[in-house]
Design a protein around this motif. Structure first.
Motif, mmCIF file in Angstrom:
data_model
loop_
_atom_site.group_PDB
_atom_site.id
_atom_site.type_symbol
_atom_site.label_atom_id
_atom_site.label_comp_id
_atom_site.label_asym_id
_atom_site.label_seq_id
_atom_site.Cartn_x
_atom_site.Cartn_y
_atom_site.Cartn_z
ATOM 1 N N CYS A 19 0.856 -1.192 0.000
ATOM 2 C CA CYS A 19 0.000 0.000 0.000
ATOM 3 C C CYS A 19 0.888 1.236 0.000
ATOM 4 O O CYS A 19 2.115 1.137 0.089
ATOM 5 C CB CYS A 19 -0.984 0.003 1.175
ATOM 6 N N CYS A 21 1.719 3.345 2.085
ATOM 7 C CA CYS A 21 2.559 3.663 3.251
ATOM 8 C C CYS A 21 4.016 3.274 3.016
ATOM 9 O O CYS A 21 4.924 3.871 3.596
ATOM 10 C CB CYS A 21 2.065 2.917 4.488
ATOM 11 N N VAL A 22 4.236 2.248 2.191
ATOM 12 C CA VAL A 22 5.577 1.711 1.910
ATOM 13 C C VAL A 22 6.412 1.637 3.204
ATOM 14 O O VAL A 22 7.502 2.204 3.296
ATOM 15 C CB VAL A 22 6.309 2.523 0.811
ATOM 16 N N CYS A 23 5.891 0.924 4.193
ATOM 17 C CA CYS A 23 6.629 0.733 5.454
ATOM 18 C C CYS A 23 7.960 0.054 5.134
ATOM 19 O O CYS A 23 7.981 -0.998 4.492
ATOM 20 C CB CYS A 23 5.828 -0.163 6.400
ATOM 21 N N LEU A 26 10.167 -3.837 7.562
ATOM 22 C CA LEU A 26 9.823 -5.253 7.683
ATOM 23 C C LEU A 26 11.088 -6.100 7.783
ATOM 24 O O LEU A 26 12.127 -5.752 7.211
ATOM 25 C CB LEU A 26 9.006 -5.715 6.471
ATOM 26 N N CYS A 42 1.631 -6.126 8.344
ATOM 27 C CA CYS A 42 0.203 -6.106 8.657
ATOM 28 C C CYS A 42 -0.485 -7.203 7.827
ATOM 29 O O CYS A 42 0.144 -7.802 6.946
ATOM 30 C CB CYS A 42 -0.371 -4.728 8.340
ATOM 31 N N ILE A 44 -2.451 -7.042 5.346
ATOM 32 C CA ILE A 44 -2.394 -6.787 3.896
ATOM 33 C C ILE A 44 -1.023 -7.193 3.360
ATOM 34 O O ILE A 44 -0.900 -7.820 2.306
ATOM 35 C CB ILE A 44 -2.677 -5.295 3.603
ATOM 36 N N ALA A 45 0.017 -6.863 4.112
ATOM 37 C CA ALA A 45 1.378 -7.211 3.678
ATOM 38 C C ALA A 45 1.565 -8.725 3.676
ATOM 39 O O ALA A 45 2.180 -9.288 2.764
ATOM 40 C CB ALA A 45 2.394 -6.546 4.597
ATOM 41 N N PRO A 160 -3.129 -0.271 7.342
ATOM 42 C CA PRO A 160 -3.190 -0.694 8.751
ATOM 43 C C PRO A 160 -2.074 -0.150 9.643
ATOM 44 O O PRO A 160 -2.264 -0.023 10.851
ATOM 45 C CB PRO A 160 -3.100 -2.219 8.649
#
Ligand code: SF4
Length: 479
Positions: A19, A21-23, A26, A42, A44-45, A160
């Protein structure tokens, strides 16, 4: 060799492209070239990594039959070369390198090129082009924002970890106590917003403002009045024979009043939300140290839900939100930011802008770019059957296209460049499966706030990269 004999390695600081946000925090554990565990992902990931790791689809197919990549590339080049009005559409699941190759191919073909923005935040982009944008990075929000408003978006469902990483819970340089130093507001349609949460743990907002569905513009008008210090009124709208005409004339009068900075009490709308809550919200907005409105498709309206007389619903609503935010900067520091959904839709807009000057819906048939959402948007072109061949670079927004557009895609030659986790619900003329960005392809993507993030390839893949495939097609079109 049995699975347990392979060594497990863990790659840290892996960006997630599932999404906007490109966290990028991870931790991905890999064994025997397979992802076996994820940390800080999350739901979704987790689903994204699981589906994108599939390797059961052939690299290339023509009419559903497995062929060599060279044959598929040759067929794709032939289709596009013979087309009078080709369309290149998608791009938001690619990386900068793939997007650049797609734009260059579209230029070579004299095609129309459009990104998935035309199906989601297109109206916001048009409003930003008119009004400008008070913008910031998510890092600035994390460090400074003590008022966070989500309008028309349910962060726990679509993004999320947005609240956890950027907007609500983190401690920042000016927000020493994290969540307790912030006021968080959810604004959305009555009947929905009461159930929205900030994260998957069920965290609640401090203030929830339910509004009548479709009345975002009126609520923004009322907020703008409050911020300007004008008295508000619950006077009914002027009577008119046809309800739609009444609504349009009221909106037109409101818009002209707002734009000219004047106010006519006779056209003041009925309050579409609890006026005490709006007064409280206006007070929060003007007295905070730093505020932000994150807005989503609940505010802009889905392009797919439009009516023919209003091809970009939500453009005027976003325009008014941006105006409100600009005026709030007289009182304090305030920003508006879009909640981008697809992993690199921001990058797709950027790359198209670099090359053509426009972010989406660009026609290159005359040898120079022409920009006209509605005329050159993929959904409109397909619905009008003004396209005789289509190259889909990612097909994840196929379901958002109108039924007429979906029908056209089934009837014209269609080339789908797709990651393993996505598939059109019909057999395209040519399908080439490519390596997912952020799993087995590196490169650059852009976070929803426009910050570039370098990806990490944590596994290797037999699938080629988007950029390589698009360059091969371009070479054959050119030849
Ligand atoms: S919030 Fe978005 S970017 Fe972050 S881990 Fe979840 S899906 Fe990935």
């Amino acid at each position: 060799m049995p699975e347990e004999h392979f060594e497990t390695t863990t790659v840290c600081h892996v960006p997630c492209t599932a999404c906007g946000c490109v966290c990028d925090d991870l931790a991905v554990s890999v064994r025997n070239n397979r992802v076996v565990a994820l940390e800080r992902a999350c739901p979704i990931a987790e689903e994204w990594f699981a589906t994108q790791s599939a390797i059961d689809r052939p690299v290339a197919q023509i009419e559903g039959q497995t062929v060599t990549l060279e044959s598929a590339v040759a067929k794709a080049a032939q289709i596009l070369s013979l087309a009078d009005a080709p369309l290149v559409y998608g791009l938001s699941r690619s990386n900068t390198e793939g997007q650049r190759a797609a734009v260059l191919l579209a230029e070579m073909l004299g095609a129309t090129i459009d990104t998935t923005a035309s199906q989601c935040h297109g109206p916001s982009i048009m409003a930003i082009q008119e009004m400008g944008e008070s913008t910031c990075s998510l890092g600035e929000i994390r460090n400074r924002a003590d008022l966070v408003i989500y309008w028309g978006c349910h962060p726990a469902e679509t993004h999320p970890r947005h609240a956890e990483r950027y907007a609500v819970f983190p401690v920042g340089s000016r927000i020493k106590n994290g969540r307790s130093d912030r006021t968080v507001v959810l604004i959305g349609h009555a009947g929905l917003v009461e159930h929205w949460r900030l994260d998957r743990g069920g965290a609640m907002a401090d203030l929830v403002v339910p509004i009548e569905p479709g009345s975002d513009f009126e609520v923004l008008t009322e907020l703008l009045s409050l911020v300007r210090g004008w008295p508000t009124s619950d006077e009914p709208a002027p009577s008119c024979d046809h309800p739609n005409t009444a609504q349009r004339s009221r909106r037109a009068a409101l818009e002209s009043g707002v734009r000219s900075g004047t106010k006519d009490a006779a056209v003041e709308p009925r309050s579409a939300a609890d006026s005490r809550e709006l007064a409280k919200l206006a007070r929060l907005m003007t007295t905070c140290q730093c505020g932000v409105v994150f807005f989503g498709l609940g505010l802009t309206g889905m392009v797919a839900d439009r009516d023919p007389g209003n091809p970009m619903p939500g453009q005027h609503t976003v325009h008014l939100l941006l105006k409100l935010v600009a005026e709030l900067n007289v009182h304090t520091r305030f920003f508006a930011r879009r909640m981008r959904i697809y992993g690199d839709v921001t990058g797709a807009d950027n790359v198209l802008c670099w090359h053509t000057g426009y972010p989406f819906s660009v026609n290159l048939a005359r040898g120079y770019p022409r920009y006209n959402p509605g005329e050159f948007s993929a959904d409109d072109l397909l619905a009008r059957r003004d396209v005789d061949a289509c190259l889909l670079v990612g097909s994840e927004t196929y379901s958002l296209l109108s039924s007429e557009s979906q029908s056209t895609l089934r009837q014209i030659p269609t080339i789908a460049i797709e990651n393993p986790g996505t598939a059109l619900p019909f057999e395209p003329t040519v399908r080439i499966t490519t390596s997912p960005c952020g799993l087995s392809t590196g490169g650059t993507v852009y976070r929803m706030d426009g910050v570039p993030i370098s990806l990490r390839a944590v596994v290797t893949s037999e699938y080629p990269e988007d950029a390589a495939v698009l360059k091969q097609i371009a070479a054959q079109v050119n030849g």
